[in-house]
Design an enzyme around this catalytic site. Structure first.
Site, short mmCIF file in Angstrom:
data_model
loop_
_atom_site.label_atom_id
_atom_site.label_comp_id
_atom_site.label_asym_id
_atom_site.label_seq_id
_atom_site.Cartn_x
_atom_site.Cartn_y
_atom_site.Cartn_z
N GLY A 182 51.92 19.09 23.58
CA GLY A 182 53.36 19.32 23.53
C GLY A 182 53.99 19.02 22.18
N VAL A 187 40.57 7.97 13.36
CA VAL A 187 39.87 9.24 13.08
C VAL A 187 39.87 9.34 11.57
CG1 VAL A 187 39.96 11.76 13.28
CG2 VAL A 187 40.82 10.34 15.16
N GLY A 219 49.00 14.60 32.00
CA GLY A 219 50.25 14.62 32.76
C GLY A 219 50.15 15.42 34.05
N ALA A 234 55.02 17.66 38.53
CA ALA A 234 55.51 18.21 39.79
C ALA A 234 54.88 19.56 40.11
CB ALA A 234 57.03 18.35 39.72
N HIS A 252 60.05 15.42 29.57
CA HIS A 252 59.64 16.54 28.73
C HIS A 252 59.83 16.24 27.26
CE1 HIS A 252 60.71 19.24 32.42
NE2 HIS A 252 59.54 18.61 32.57
C1 LIG Z 1 56.87 12.65 36.63
C2 LIG Z 1 56.63 13.86 35.76
C3 LIG Z 1 56.76 15.14 36.30
C4 LIG Z 1 56.56 16.27 35.49
N1 LIG Z 1 56.65 17.50 36.06
C5 LIG Z 1 56.43 18.60 35.29
C6 LIG Z 1 56.46 19.90 35.87
O1 LIG Z 1 56.66 20.07 37.07
N2 LIG Z 1 56.23 20.95 35.05
C7 LIG Z 1 55.99 20.80 33.72
O2 LIG Z 1 55.82 21.82 33.03
N3 LIG Z 1 55.93 19.58 33.17
C8 LIG Z 1 56.14 18.48 33.91
N4 LIG Z 1 56.05 17.24 33.35
C9 LIG Z 1 55.74 17.13 31.92
C10 LIG Z 1 54.25 17.33 31.69
O3 LIG Z 1 53.52 16.36 32.38
C11 LIG Z 1 53.96 17.25 30.18
O4 LIG Z 1 54.82 18.10 29.50
C12 LIG Z 1 52.54 17.64 29.88
O5 LIG Z 1 51.64 16.85 30.62
C13 LIG Z 1 52.25 17.48 28.40
O6 LIG Z 1 50.97 18.00 28.15
P1 LIG Z 1 50.16 17.53 26.87
O7 LIG Z 1 48.94 18.36 26.78
O8 LIG Z 1 51.09 17.50 25.71
O9 LIG Z 1 49.76 16.01 27.11
P2 LIG Z 1 49.48 15.17 28.43
O10 LIG Z 1 49.30 16.04 29.60
O11 LIG Z 1 50.52 14.10 28.50
O12 LIG Z 1 48.07 14.51 28.12
C14 LIG Z 1 47.86 13.63 27.05
C15 LIG Z 1 46.75 12.69 27.43
O13 LIG Z 1 46.32 12.02 26.24
C16 LIG Z 1 45.98 10.69 26.58
N5 LIG Z 1 46.06 9.87 25.36
C17 LIG Z 1 47.16 9.52 24.67
N6 LIG Z 1 46.81 8.78 23.59
C18 LIG Z 1 45.46 8.68 23.60
C19 LIG Z 1 44.52 8.02 22.75
N7 LIG Z 1 44.90 7.35 21.66
N8 LIG Z 1 43.22 8.10 23.08
C20 LIG Z 1 42.81 8.78 24.19
N9 LIG Z 1 43.67 9.42 25.03
C21 LIG Z 1 44.97 9.37 24.72
C22 LIG Z 1 46.99 10.30 27.63
O14 LIG Z 1 46.48 9.26 28.42
C23 LIG Z 1 47.18 11.60 28.40
O15 LIG Z 1 46.36 11.64 29.54
C24 LIG Z 1 56.23 16.10 34.13
C25 LIG Z 1 56.08 14.82 33.59
C26 LIG Z 1 56.27 13.70 34.39
C27 LIG Z 1 56.10 12.33 33.79
#
Ligand SMILES: Cc1cc2nc3c(=O)[nH]c(=O)nc-3n(C[C@H](O)[C@H](O)[C@H](O)COP(=O)(O)OP(=O)(O)OC[C@H]3O[C@@H](n4cnc5c(N)ncnc54)[C@H](O)[C@@H]3O)c2cc1C
Length: 553
Positions: free
Chosen positions: A510, A237, A90, A95, A477
């Protein structure tokens, strides 16, 4: 590490390269483990990001339809969920706002009392902030100035703040877009350029100014030898035969995520697995694996307590605005309109007008038919009274330049549930469906604030169309669903993020969050992953089974 471990392709396989995944990859490789990161999305170079939102194929992720971007939108009955999908997760579309939540979030939800969070977490927030290059936003654009004026008019002026962001900004007196050798990791990171205030953070930063994970955690992990498999989706898995609790390791099956036919299936083995596929991605994968019998022992609490951060997206559009409201950092400032309610000024870059199609006139009222009726009435009256102004409001071209989104979040209790079911509209296969009480789409105070913002700006207040028509809020979120808890009766992982009932199986993303934060969650996801990884001993220090035995089977 024993010679026995060499029989595995990797020591750890990390699924997903977002905040949780990239932290895990770097910290595990630093501890001497051999690490692979399997990522469904593409790898992006700065100049390959789309210029405008109309380049749908390079913005949206729907590979089966030929859309291979980095931004995904999933529609559920209770929420429209926006999330990222790329090498860097993400962070590529986020942002860049990195805020710590108030201390009280550790006092609610299933993680309460499992650790001395308020004492432990500050050091991990500090590490996460250093790694993500968090600093105060020094670039206030016209939309931030309007937010400030509105806060003053609404009596919440003193709460106005510049966001803390992971963006490399020029120092006072320096020009923007200047390239510097790595300013964050003593030369070990890539060169970076200073922010141009184009407002383009969420369309992918074309200048290497936003501190995305592929420029910090993941970059450093790859430099140390982590192997990243982009465009590769994990589909299975399962514990290696003979030890159904995973103590003998795991076989991970994956296939090309962007292919229709030649999916190039592959199998990799590892001693441990870290699920970091985001709240939605990890829930989806675990539901599938639980049902097909690969990981049948996953707690029945999977999918419970999914949270939307209680968000509502409103805003204002100022047709024929003398200033370019898209200028600045995507989320440049915020205010607290009461103890629980927080509003940020958000923008997309000039030309990213597509999302304007999802916005409409602000409409109050009880959700449902009543609100739709009011919306139609307001629309007709507005068209009769100010036809040109009304048409300009719904005309998508110029939207990003003329609009400010107000992102409202509340740190109050509220959650939905995700289940693995056949929906009535597509009974051919199971998928994630949302259940539970409706999430509120109408926060009267927030609507009033948007109206005041529009008055001060000389424009018209906006709501999101799905919030009005279908009473479905939008959220970027989505968190929870695999909550940290004291036992499998209450959550899916223990407070070291170990999946109950399995060996060396972790969740770091998350999905483990057990409370609405009321602020953007990425810094907390990063800090929690730092904490989880700190409990894993170095590869040469310990025997494997002692390293990560689940707390309760
Ligand atoms: C437009 C936008 C703006 C945002 N702005 C902010 C901000 O300013 N500040 C903030 O704190 N948060 C922001 N967020 C939220 C933030 O992006 C997420 O909360 C954060 O990225 C979540 O982190 P994560 O580690 O849970 O997973 P993610 O960062 O979502 O990463 C998960 C990854 O796993 C991959 N994946 C999923 N399933 C599989 C699979 N089966 N096999 C292989 N890969 C897989 C996905 O492709 C993804 O790349 C924003 C979100 C969006 C959409």
């Amino acid at each position: 590490m024993s010679s026995d471990d060499r029989q595995f392709d990797f020591d750890f396989i990390v699924i997903g390269s977002g905040f949780g995944g990239s932290v895990s990859a770097l910290r595990l490789i630093e501890k001497g483990y051999r690490v692979a990161v399997i990522e469904m999305g593409r790898r992006w170079a700065p100049l390959s990001f789309p210029h405008t939102g109309w380049s749908i194929h390079r913005w949206f992720w729907r590979p089966k339809l030929g859309l291979r971007g980095f931004f995904n939108m999933r529609f559920f009955r209770h929420a429209t969920i926006f999330h990222g999908c790329a090498v860097g997760g993400g962070s590529i579309t986020y942002a860049g706002t990195l805020l710590s939540p108030p201390d009280r979030v550790w006092d609610s939800g299933s993680w309460t009392g499992l650790a001395d969070w308020k004492t432990e977490m500050p050091q991990h927030y500090q590490t996460a902030s250093r790694m993500l290059g968090v600093t105060q936003n020094t670039i206030l654009g016209p939309a931030d100035e309007l937010l400030k004026k509105t806060a003053e008019a609404a009596g919440s002026g003193p709460t106005f703040y510049h966001t803390r962001v992971g963006i490399f900004q020029a120092r006072d007196g320096e020009a923007a877009n200047q390239t510097f050798p790595d300013p964050f990791f003593g030369g070990a990171g890539p060169p970076r350029a200073t922010c141009t205030a184009c407002g383009g953070c969420m369309m992918g930063c074309r200048y290497r100014a936003k501190n995305t994970l592929d420029l910090n955690y993941l970059y450093l992990a790859e430099e140390r030898g982590a192997v990243v498999f982009p465009e590769t989706k994990v589909v299975d898995v399962k514990p290696i035969a003979g030890a159904s609790d995973g103590r003998a390791g795991y076989e991970v099956s994956a296939e090309k995520s962007t292919a229709w036919v030649r999916r190039e299936p592959r199998k990799l083995t590892s001693r441990g697995v870290v699920f970091s596929a985001s709240s939605l991605g990890t829930m989806e994968l675990l539901f599938r694996l639980k049902e097909k019998g690969s990981l049948p022992g996953i707690s029945g609490r999977l999918g419970k307590h999914v949270r939307t951060n209680s968000e509502s997206i409103i805003g204002a559009r100022v047709p024929a605005c003398g200033e370019d409201l898209s200028q600045g950092i995507a989320i440049g400032s915020g205010v607290y309109i009461d103890e629980h309610t927080h509003i940020e000024a958000v923008r997309y870059p000039n030309g990213a007008d597509l999302l304007g199609l999802l916005t409409t006139f602000l409409t109050d009222g009880r959700p449902g038919l009543h609100r739709v009726g009011l919306w139609i009435k307001n629309g007709v009256l507005s068209l009769l009274r100010h036809p040109i102004k009304t048409l300009r409001l719904v005309w998508p071209l110029g939207w990003a330049r003329e609009a400010t989104i107000l992102l409202c979040m509340q740190a109050i209790e509220g959650h939905i549930e995700m289940r693995w079911e056949r929906p009535w509209f597509w009974p051919f296969r199971k998928m994630l469906v949302s259940r539970g009480d409706k999430v509120q789409t109408y926060i009267p105070k927030a609507n009033e604030f948007a109206r005041q913002f529009a008055r001060i700006a000389g424009g018209t207040a906006m709501s999101m169309l799905p919030e009005i028509l279908f009473d479905v809020p939008g959220t970027a979120h989505c968190i929870g669903g695999c909550a940290i808890a004291g036992s499998p009766n209450r959550g899916v992982v223990d407070d070291h993020h170990r999946v109950f009932g399995y060996h060396n199986l972790y969740i770091c993303d998350g999905s483990v969050l057990a409370a609405n934060l009321g602020v953007n969650p990425s810094l907390t996801i990063t800090a929690l992953a730092e904490r989880a990884m700190s409990f894993i001993p170095a590869a040469d220090e310990t025997a494997w089974n002692d390293a990560a035995v689940s707390a309760a089977a």
